[in-house]
Design a protein around this motif. Structure first.
Motif, short mmCIF file in Angstrom:
data_model
loop_
_atom_site.label_atom_id
_atom_site.label_comp_id
_atom_site.label_asym_id
_atom_site.label_seq_id
_atom_site.Cartn_x
_atom_site.Cartn_y
_atom_site.Cartn_z
N MET A 167 -4.98 -3.67 5.59
CA MET A 167 -5.28 -3.55 7.01
C MET A 167 -5.62 -4.91 7.61
O MET A 167 -5.14 -5.27 8.69
N MET A 168 -6.43 -5.68 6.89
CA MET A 168 -6.83 -6.99 7.39
C MET A 168 -5.64 -7.95 7.43
O MET A 168 -5.53 -8.78 8.35
N ALA A 169 -4.75 -7.85 6.46
CA ALA A 169 -3.57 -8.72 6.44
C ALA A 169 -2.67 -8.44 7.64
O ALA A 169 -2.12 -9.36 8.25
N ARG A 170 -2.53 -7.17 7.98
CA ARG A 170 -1.68 -6.82 9.13
C ARG A 170 -2.27 -7.31 10.43
O ARG A 170 -1.55 -7.55 11.41
N ARG A 171 -3.59 -7.45 10.47
CA ARG A 171 -4.25 -7.95 11.68
C ARG A 171 -4.39 -9.47 11.66
O ARG A 171 -4.95 -10.05 12.59
N GLY A 172 -3.91 -10.10 10.59
CA GLY A 172 -3.98 -11.56 10.49
C GLY A 172 -5.34 -12.09 10.10
O GLY A 172 -5.61 -13.28 10.26
N GLN A 173 -6.21 -11.22 9.58
CA GLN A 173 -7.56 -11.64 9.23
C GLN A 173 -7.62 -12.28 7.84
O GLN A 173 -8.56 -13.01 7.53
N ILE A 174 -6.68 -11.93 6.97
CA ILE A 174 -6.51 -12.62 5.69
C ILE A 174 -5.02 -12.91 5.51
O ILE A 174 -4.20 -12.44 6.28
N GLU A 175 -4.69 -13.69 4.49
CA GLU A 175 -3.31 -14.07 4.27
C GLU A 175 -2.44 -12.84 4.02
O GLU A 175 -2.90 -11.88 3.39
N PRO A 176 -1.19 -12.85 4.48
CA PRO A 176 -0.34 -11.67 4.36
C PRO A 176 0.11 -11.39 2.94
O PRO A 176 0.12 -12.27 2.08
N ASP A 177 0.44 -10.13 2.71
CA ASP A 177 1.00 -9.70 1.43
C ASP A 177 2.39 -10.33 1.24
O ASP A 177 3.18 -10.37 2.18
N ARG A 178 2.67 -10.79 0.02
CA ARG A 178 3.95 -11.46 -0.23
C ARG A 178 4.95 -10.55 -0.94
O ARG A 178 5.87 -11.01 -1.58
N GLN A 179 4.76 -9.25 -0.81
CA GLN A 179 5.67 -8.32 -1.48
C GLN A 179 7.10 -8.55 -1.02
O GLN A 179 7.39 -8.62 0.16
N GLY A 180 7.98 -8.65 -2.04
CA GLY A 180 9.38 -8.91 -1.73
C GLY A 180 10.20 -7.65 -1.75
O GLY A 180 9.76 -6.62 -2.14
#
Length: 237
Positions: A224-237
């Motif tokens: 949730m935080m990654a989608r809001r830009g609060q932490i680094e994004p998930d790098r799932q390929g």
């Protein structure tokens, strides 16, 4: 919007994986509550006693099965759930994330681990279950028994580290390796606590349940935080 339609929209917006994790969290919390209730009522005593005695040589409760070599190995394994080792490993992962320029993720991880530690202490003080006195203890202990702090913090720490590291990994096989390895270590730590006679089996089951629920909750919050830009994004390929 009618309630059924609102639920349908919610399910479309939430990924299947997230829904599965939420269900697992609910099951883990239910298991913890059920174990706590049974423990308080004394209904787990026969089970706990039977498992603990099964790990001792018949007629000699001071002698664990497997011989001296296995006992030494279990002492080494149980240290993997101790404060010193967990703190060291967490610090190394935090440094790794900072070097990877994932400072926000590193801060989030630190808060998550500390939160799990606080929860563990709160649960122990809330139940204050005495340690097993059925067999001699294989290592020194000083705190209450329920839930197992080593088991819970092994699950909290290793699983949380695994899900955070997995976010930065593109290969699914490596992600799975992180999670399986973390779960395997947590399981070994819990088994070692019962083998060494310092915890009832139900203490360990409760620690695993609560620790897994915490780690999976951390995973959801991180997404949730990654989608809001609060932490680094998930790098799932």
């Amino acid at each position: 919007m009618p309630f059924p339609a609102a639920i349908a929209v919610l399910f479309r917006r939430v990924e299947a994986a997230t829904l599965i994790v939420i269900l697992v969290i609910g099951a883990a919390l239910w298991a913890f509550v059920a174990l706590a209730a049974e423990m308080l009522e004394g209904d787990l005593h026969a089970f706990d006693q039977a498992v603990l005695l099964a790990l001792r040589t018949p007629g000699d409760t001071a002698n664990p099965i497997g011989g001296r070599g296995l006992e030494i190995a279990m002492r080494d394994i149980t240290a993997l759930g101790g404060v010193t080792v967990l703190t060291l490993i967490t610090a190394l992962v935090l440094i790794f994330l900072i070097l990877q320029r994932q400072r926000a993720t590193a801060m989030f991880l630190g808060v998550a681990i500390l939160g799990g530690q606080m929860l563990s202490h709160l649960m122990k003080s809330s139940f204050s279950r005495p340690r097993p006195d059925l067999v001699p203890h294989g290592v020194d202990v000083a705190t209450a028994s329920f839930p197992s702090g080593h088991s819970m913090m092994a699950a909290v720490t290793y699983l949380t580290l695994a899900v955070i590291l997995a976010r930065a990994e593109k290969k699914t096989s490596i992600r799975a390796f992180y999670i399986v390895t973390a779960a395997f270590i947590a399981i070994l730590v819990g088994i070692s606590r019962v083998y060494l006679g310092v915890h009832w089996p139900s203490d360990v089951l409760a620690g695993w349940s609560l620790g897994a629920a915490w780690a999976l909750t951390v995973w959801i919050v991180a997404r949730m935080m990654a989608r809001r830009g609060q932490i680094e994004p998930d790098r799932q390929g």
